[in-house]
Design a protein around this motif. Structure first.
Motif, PDB file in Angstrom:
ATOM      1  N   ARG A 140       0.848  -1.197   0.000  1.00 20.81           N
ATOM      2  CA  ARG A 140       0.000   0.000   0.000  1.00 20.81           C
ATOM      3  C   ARG A 140       0.878   1.239   0.000  1.00 20.81           C
ATOM      4  NH1 ARG A 140      -4.952  -1.461   4.044  1.00 20.81           N
ATOM      5  NH2 ARG A 140      -5.800  -3.043   2.672  1.00 20.81           N
ATOM      6  N   PRO A 141       0.328   2.367  -0.405  1.00 24.91           N
ATOM      7  CA  PRO A 141       1.116   3.605  -0.374  1.00 24.91           C
ATOM      8  C   PRO A 141       1.570   3.941   1.050  1.00 24.91           C
ATOM      9  CG  PRO A 141      -0.856   3.892  -1.702  1.00 24.91           C
ATOM     10  CD  PRO A 141      -0.987   2.567  -1.004  1.00 24.91           C
ATOM     11  N   ALA A 142       2.687   4.616   1.121  1.00 22.26           N
ATOM     12  CA  ALA A 142       3.266   4.996   2.413  1.00 22.26           C
ATOM     13  C   ALA A 142       2.357   5.969   3.150  1.00 22.26           C
ATOM     14  CB  ALA A 142       4.632   5.629   2.199  1.00 22.26           C
ATOM     15  N   LEU A 143       2.319   5.832   4.445  1.00 23.32           N
ATOM     16  CA  LEU A 143       1.596   6.765   5.311  1.00 23.32           C
ATOM     17  C   LEU A 143       2.560   7.711   6.013  1.00 23.32           C
ATOM     18  CD1 LEU A 143      -0.987   4.306   6.901  1.00 23.32           C
ATOM     19  CD2 LEU A 143      -1.354   5.937   5.044  1.00 23.32           C
ATOM     20  N   CYS A 144       3.840   7.616   5.636  1.00 19.36           N
ATOM     21  CA  CYS A 144       4.874   8.388   6.315  1.00 19.36           C
ATOM     22  C   CYS A 144       5.827   8.990   5.293  1.00 19.36           C
ATOM     23  CB  CYS A 144       5.643   7.493   7.276  1.00 19.36           C
ATOM     24  SG  CYS A 144       6.533   6.168   6.426  1.00 19.36           S
ATOM     25  N   HIS A 145       6.761   9.770   5.817  1.00 23.06           N
ATOM     26  CA  HIS A 145       7.833  10.357   5.024  1.00 23.06           C
ATOM     27  C   HIS A 145       9.152   9.854   5.602  1.00 23.06           C
ATOM     28  CE1 HIS A 145       5.164  13.538   3.305  1.00 23.06           C
ATOM     29  NE2 HIS A 145       4.516  13.329   4.441  1.00 23.06           N
ATOM     30  N   LEU A 146      10.124   9.585   4.747  1.00 22.98           N
ATOM     31  CA  LEU A 146      11.489   9.284   5.176  1.00 22.98           C
ATOM     32  C   LEU A 146      12.398  10.279   4.466  1.00 22.98           C
ATOM     33  CD1 LEU A 146      10.087   6.116   5.161  1.00 22.98           C
ATOM     34  CD2 LEU A 146      12.258   5.859   6.317  1.00 22.98           C
ATOM     35  N   VAL A 147      13.080  11.111   5.262  1.00 24.36           N
ATOM     36  CA  VAL A 147      13.818  12.255   4.746  1.00 24.36           C
ATOM     37  C   VAL A 147      15.243  12.244   5.282  1.00 24.36           C
ATOM     38  CG1 VAL A 147      13.883  14.790   4.755  1.00 24.36           C
ATOM     39  CG2 VAL A 147      11.707  13.610   4.570  1.00 24.36           C
ATOM     40  N   ALA A 148      16.190  12.614   4.412  1.00 21.73           N
ATOM     41  CA  ALA A 148      17.597  12.713   4.821  1.00 21.73           C
ATOM     42  C   ALA A 148      17.780  13.962   5.693  1.00 21.73           C
ATOM     43  CB  ALA A 148      18.500  12.786   3.601  1.00 21.73           C
ATOM     44  N   MET A 149      18.333  13.767   6.866  1.00 25.11           N
ATOM     45  CA  MET A 149      18.582  14.872   7.782  1.00 25.11           C
ATOM     46  C   MET A 149      20.030  15.351   7.701  1.00 25.11           C
ATOM     47  SD  MET A 149      15.577  15.280   8.754  1.00 25.11           S
ATOM     48  CE  MET A 149      15.802  16.587   9.952  1.00 25.11           C
ATOM     49  N   GLU A 150      20.803  14.684   6.864  1.00 26.50           N
ATOM     50  CA  GLU A 150      22.167  15.059   6.527  1.00 26.50           C
ATOM     51  C   GLU A 150      22.497  14.311   5.242  1.00 26.50           C
ATOM     52  OE1 GLU A 150      23.818  13.649  10.289  1.00 26.50           O
ATOM     53  OE2 GLU A 150      24.769  11.969   9.267  1.00 26.50           O
ATOM     54  N   PRO A 151      23.583  14.653   4.563  1.00 25.40           N
ATOM     55  CA  PRO A 151      23.916  13.886   3.356  1.00 25.40           C
ATOM     56  C   PRO A 151      23.962  12.391   3.688  1.00 25.40           C
ATOM     57  CG  PRO A 151      25.302  15.820   3.512  1.00 25.40           C
ATOM     58  CD  PRO A 151      24.535  15.729   4.814  1.00 25.40           C
ATOM     59  N   THR A 152      23.277  11.601   2.863  1.00 24.34           N
ATOM     60  CA  THR A 152      23.050  10.190   3.189  1.00 24.34           C
ATOM     61  C   THR A 152      23.270   9.314   1.958  1.00 24.34           C
ATOM     62  OG1 THR A 152      21.447  10.798   4.904  1.00 24.34           O
ATOM     63  CG2 THR A 152      21.298   8.559   4.041  1.00 24.34           C
ATOM     64  N   GLU A 153      23.871   8.155   2.204  1.00 27.69           N
ATOM     65  CA  GLU A 153      24.010   7.146   1.156  1.00 27.69           C
ATOM     66  C   GLU A 153      23.181   5.937   1.564  1.00 27.69           C
ATOM     67  OE1 GLU A 153      27.702   5.620  -1.273  1.00 27.69           O
ATOM     68  OE2 GLU A 153      27.626   4.564   0.664  1.00 27.69           O
ATOM     69  N   LEU A 154      22.280   5.545   0.668  1.00 25.59           N
ATOM     70  CA  LEU A 154      21.422   4.392   0.906  1.00 25.59           C
ATOM     71  C   LEU A 154      21.795   3.257  -0.035  1.00 25.59           C
ATOM     72  CD1 LEU A 154      17.892   6.101   1.063  1.00 25.59           C
ATOM     73  CD2 LEU A 154      19.388   5.502   2.987  1.00 25.59           C
ATOM     74  N   PHE A 155      21.765   2.033   0.482  1.00 31.01           N
ATOM     75  CA  PHE A 155      21.825   0.837  -0.349  1.00 31.01           C
ATOM     76  C   PHE A 155      20.385   0.342  -0.436  1.00 31.01           C
ATOM     77  CE2 PHE A 155      26.410  -0.568   0.944  1.00 31.01           C
ATOM     78  CZ  PHE A 155      26.916   0.599   0.405  1.00 31.01           C
ATOM     79  N   LEU A 156      19.784   0.449  -1.593  1.00 27.54           N
ATOM     80  CA  LEU A 156      18.381   0.102  -1.769  1.00 27.54           C
ATOM     81  C   LEU A 156      18.237  -1.325  -2.280  1.00 27.54           C
ATOM     82  CD1 LEU A 156      17.185   3.400  -3.480  1.00 27.54           C
ATOM     83  CD2 LEU A 156      17.016   2.768  -1.066  1.00 27.54           C
ATOM     84  N   LEU A 157      17.266  -2.024  -1.705  1.00 26.77           N
ATOM     85  CA  LEU A 157      16.953  -3.394  -2.096  1.00 26.77           C
ATOM     86  C   LEU A 157      15.476  -3.473  -2.442  1.00 26.77           C
ATOM     87  CD1 LEU A 157      18.907  -5.044   0.808  1.00 26.77           C
ATOM     88  CD2 LEU A 157      19.371  -5.474  -1.605  1.00 26.77           C
TER      89      LEU A 157
END
Length: 191
Positions: free
Chosen positions: A87-104
């Motif tokens: 289902r669509p997200a009910l929240c927000h996920l935001v970078a609070m500083e420069p961020t590197e994500l490994f997405l799966l």
């Protein structure tokens, strides 16, 4: 990628073939301060490993941001309810500083879990840990005094006071800034 595999192997040891399958599935994304990885209403289909940086999870209630999580270096992040329910997200996920994500991709993880038992255990463990953390936080908001919730947060995430804004910490704990100040004072006092 060494930190990623150290964390994964701490959860459940992987064989070389399983590590290679996971490594092939990883997509790297860089976020600048303030960049949203997930926004409310978006379809979510990824789990992230915060390789470096800090992601804050929040939702909106009556137009105000309510912090729902802090994800620092070497933590898994995502909107698991949205992923699991598709289902669509009910929240927000935001970078609070420069961020590197490994997405799966969650679909890729589920496909790998069918083929590799260790990846199935890993995925189940990540989901279970998220649920248990959610349950304890929810229960704590109702039965645990503010200073104890603050002490628990410091124990679980010692970097939070160095990297998160006090008003985000207060929001996460379900208290005001003044109550946070008192909770900090209660923690500093001996006995």
């Amino acid at each position: 990628m060494n930190d990623f595999f150290n964390v994964v192997n701490d959860i459940t040891p992987l064989q070389k073939e399983e590590q290679m399958a996971l490594a092939k599935a990883v997509r790297i994304r860089h976020l600048d301060l303030g960049d949203a990885w997930i926004k409310e209403g978006m379809s979510t289909h990824q789990l992230a490993f915060v390789s470096e940086g800090y992601i804050r999870k929040y939702y909106l209630r009556n137009g105000r941001e309510v912090t729902d999580g802090f994800f620092f270096d070497n933590a898994f992040a995502g909107d698991l309810p949205g992923l699991l329910a598709r289902r669509p997200a009910l929240c927000h996920l935001v970078a609070m500083e420069p961020t590197e994500l490994f997405l799966l991709s969650f679909d890729s993880l589920e496909a790998m879990a069918q083929k590799y038992r260790a990846i199935e255990r890993f995925l189940r463990s990540v989901v279970t840990q998220d649920f248990v953390q959610f349950y304890h936080r929810h229960l704590g908001l109702h039965v645990t005094p503010a200073h104890e919730r603050y002490a628990q947060l410091l124990h679980q995430q010692p970097l939070v006071t160095q990297r998160a804004e006090p008003y985000h910490i207060a929001s996460y704990l379900g208290i005001t800034l003044q109550q946070l100040s008192r909770a900090r004072g209660a923690i500093k006092k001996p006995g």
